[in-house]
Every structure is written in structure tokens, then in C-alpha cells.
Design an enzyme around this catalytic site. Structure first.
Site, PDB file in Angstrom:
ATOM      1  N   HIS A 124       0.989  -1.153  -0.029  1.00 54.55           N
ATOM      2  CA  HIS A 124       0.083   0.044   0.079  1.00 54.55           C
ATOM      3  C   HIS A 124       0.896   1.172  -0.115  1.00 54.55           C
ATOM      4  O   HIS A 124       2.186   1.283   0.412  1.00 54.55           O
ATOM      5  CB  HIS A 124      -0.854  -0.055   1.206  1.00 54.55           C
ATOM      6  CG  HIS A 124      -0.407  -0.102   2.576  1.00 54.55           C
ATOM      7  ND1 HIS A 124       0.130  -1.512   2.917  1.00 54.55           N
ATOM      8  CD2 HIS A 124      -0.074   0.663   3.460  1.00 54.55           C
ATOM      9  CE1 HIS A 124       0.689  -1.520   4.127  1.00 54.55           C
ATOM     10  NE2 HIS A 124       0.484  -0.109   4.519  1.00 54.55           N
ATOM     11  N   HIS A 149       1.053   5.244   1.182  1.00 56.87           N
ATOM     12  CA  HIS A 149       0.485   6.321   2.051  1.00 56.87           C
ATOM     13  C   HIS A 149       0.650   7.703   1.233  1.00 56.87           C
ATOM     14  O   HIS A 149       1.424   8.026   0.722  1.00 56.87           O
ATOM     15  CB  HIS A 149       1.382   6.486   3.209  1.00 56.87           C
ATOM     16  CG  HIS A 149       1.293   5.117   4.110  1.00 56.87           C
ATOM     17  ND1 HIS A 149       0.270   5.192   5.160  1.00 56.87           N
ATOM     18  CD2 HIS A 149       1.932   4.193   4.174  1.00 56.87           C
ATOM     19  CE1 HIS A 149       0.515   3.949   5.749  1.00 56.87           C
ATOM     20  NE2 HIS A 149       1.378   3.211   5.403  1.00 56.87           N
TER      21      HIS A 149
HETATM   22  P1  5GP Z   1       1.929   0.309   7.100  1.00 55.47           P
HETATM   23  O1  5GP Z   1       2.456   0.418   8.787  1.00 55.47           O
HETATM   24  O2  5GP Z   1       1.824  -1.259   6.837  1.00 55.47           O
HETATM   25  O3  5GP Z   1       2.651   1.026   6.289  1.00 55.47           O
HETATM   26  O4  5GP Z   1       0.399   0.835   7.110  1.00 55.47           O
HETATM   27  C1  5GP Z   1      -0.734   0.016   7.458  1.00 55.47           C
HETATM   28  C2  5GP Z   1      -1.686   1.263   7.611  1.00 55.47           C
HETATM   29  O5  5GP Z   1      -3.111   0.708   7.464  1.00 55.47           O
HETATM   30  C3  5GP Z   1      -1.992   2.015   8.872  1.00 55.47           C
HETATM   31  O6  5GP Z   1      -1.702   3.299   8.611  1.00 55.47           O
HETATM   32  C4  5GP Z   1      -3.264   1.665   9.488  1.00 55.47           C
HETATM   33  O7  5GP Z   1      -3.983   2.649  10.037  1.00 55.47           O
HETATM   34  C5  5GP Z   1      -4.027   0.955   8.182  1.00 55.47           C
HETATM   35  N1  5GP Z   1      -4.891   0.219   8.408  1.00 55.47           N
HETATM   36  C6  5GP Z   1      -4.994  -1.110   9.211  1.00 55.47           C
HETATM   37  N2  5GP Z   1      -6.109  -1.592   9.274  1.00 55.47           N
HETATM   38  C7  5GP Z   1      -6.952  -1.030   8.502  1.00 55.47           C
HETATM   39  C8  5GP Z   1      -8.395  -1.178   7.979  1.00 55.47           C
HETATM   40  O8  5GP Z   1      -8.986  -2.210   8.631  1.00 55.47           O
HETATM   41  N3  5GP Z   1      -8.907   0.198   7.419  1.00 55.47           N
HETATM   42  C9  5GP Z   1      -8.187   0.996   7.043  1.00 55.47           C
HETATM   43  N4  5GP Z   1      -8.958   1.802   6.403  1.00 55.47           N
HETATM   44  N5  5GP Z   1      -6.974   1.394   7.455  1.00 55.47           N
HETATM   45  C10 5GP Z   1      -6.248   0.313   8.197  1.00 55.47           C
END
Ligand code: 5GP
Ligand code: ZN
Length: 138
Positions: free
Chosen positions: A101, A103
Site C-alpha cells: 500500500h 500512503h
Molecule cells: P503500514 O504500517 O503497513 O505501512 O500501514 C498500514 C496502515 O493501514 C496503517 O496506517 C493503518 O492505520 C492502516 N489500516 C490497518 N487496518 C486498516 C483497516 O482495516 N482499514 C483502514 N482503512 N486502514 C487500515
């Protein structure tokens, strides 16, 4: 392809609800549920990819086009002062959901968002040696 028990596969397929801001055949973009700032978006490919290394060339190219398009709208809509585009690969890099993903984090002057590191230095000759080693393998 979907991966069982992957939360972002389920969100991308609409099996788990999300605040969707954009969708096409290959990607879905949603508001992050725990935003770093108001309007924090994550862009998710519909096909499961663990991280950047799993993306197809087309996906890798397209995600930046989507990021720029949504980013422009965020800048105008939220009247923010800047935007961080970032993505994490591997737990050591801060990845917590192991489905690629990207951001988009709106930034405001004097906000409390921290995306930072402490600068380090190379020892004599190390930088050129490393650059050469990487270049030779590409
Ligand atoms: P990472 O730390 O893997 O780069 O980011 C994961 C992101 O996914 C985090 O910012 C977290 O808040 C978001 N996230 C995790 N679970 C969900 C969810 O069920 N729905 C949404 N909309 N965001 C999520
Ligand atoms: Zn997935």
C-alpha cells in the site's frame, strides 16, 4: 489474486467496508482508519502483493499516477501545505499490513506528524564503492 486472511485483499474486494475515495479495475484508495493526519489515504492494489517487490511493472507505474491525482485533490480540498507519499516494505521498515500500500499523508505547517531520521555518514570510499556495486547489478 487474493490471499486468504489478508485484510487489504478483503477491503479491496469490498468484503470489509472502507471509506473509498477512488476505485478502478486494479486499485482501490481508501481513507486510513488511524490517520497520521486528516485525509491520510492508502492506495491498495486489488491483486495481492506482499510489498513493492511483488508488484507488476504496470502496477508500479500506475500507483504513482493515482498518487499524484489523489494527492492534487487532497492538496486543494484540505488546503494542506504539503504531502508525504511513502510506503513501507518489511517489518523493519515499519510495514504492519503485508499487502502493498502507498500512503498519502497531508501535511500542515507545524503539524505533529513525524517522518524523520537521524543522518549518518559514510566512511572514506564507502559511498562510491556502494554506488558501483548497486549499479553493476541493475
Ligand atoms: P503500514 O504500517 O503497513 O505501512 O500501514 C498500514 C496502515 O493501514 C496503517 O496506517 C493503518 O492505520 C492502516 N489500516 C490497518 N487496518 C486498516 C483497516 O482495516 N482499514 C483502514 N482503512 N486502514 C487500515
Ligand atoms: Zn492481500
Amino acid at each position: 489474486m487474493k490471499k486468504d486472511e489478508c485484510i487489504f485483499c478483503k477491503i479491496a474486494a469490498g468484503e470489509i467496508p472502507s471509506a473509498c475515495v477512488y476505485e478502478d479495475d486494479d486499485f482501490k484508495a481508501i481513507l486510513d482508519i488511524s490517520p497520521a493526519s486528516k485525509g491520510h489515504v492508502i492506495i491498495i492494489p486489488k491483486n495481492h502483493a506482499d510489498n513493492i517487490f511483488d508488484l507488476t511493472k504496470d502496477e508500479a507505474a500506475k500507483v504513482f499516477v493515482i498518487a499524484a491525482n489523489i494527492g492534487k485533490i487532497l492538496m486543494n480540498e484540505l488546503n494542506c501545505d504539503g504531502l508525504n507519499v511513502l510506503q513501507n516494505n518489511g517489518a523493519a521498515a515499519g510495514q504492519t499490513v503485508f499487502h502493498f500500500h502507498m500512503h498519502l499523508i497531508p501535511r500542515f505547517e507545524n503539524d505533529k506528524v513525524k517522518i524523520t531520521w537521524t543522518s549518518t555518514k559514510y566512511i572514506e570510499g564507502e559511498m562510491d564503492q556502494l554506488a558501483k556495486a548497486i549499479k553493476e547489478k541493475l
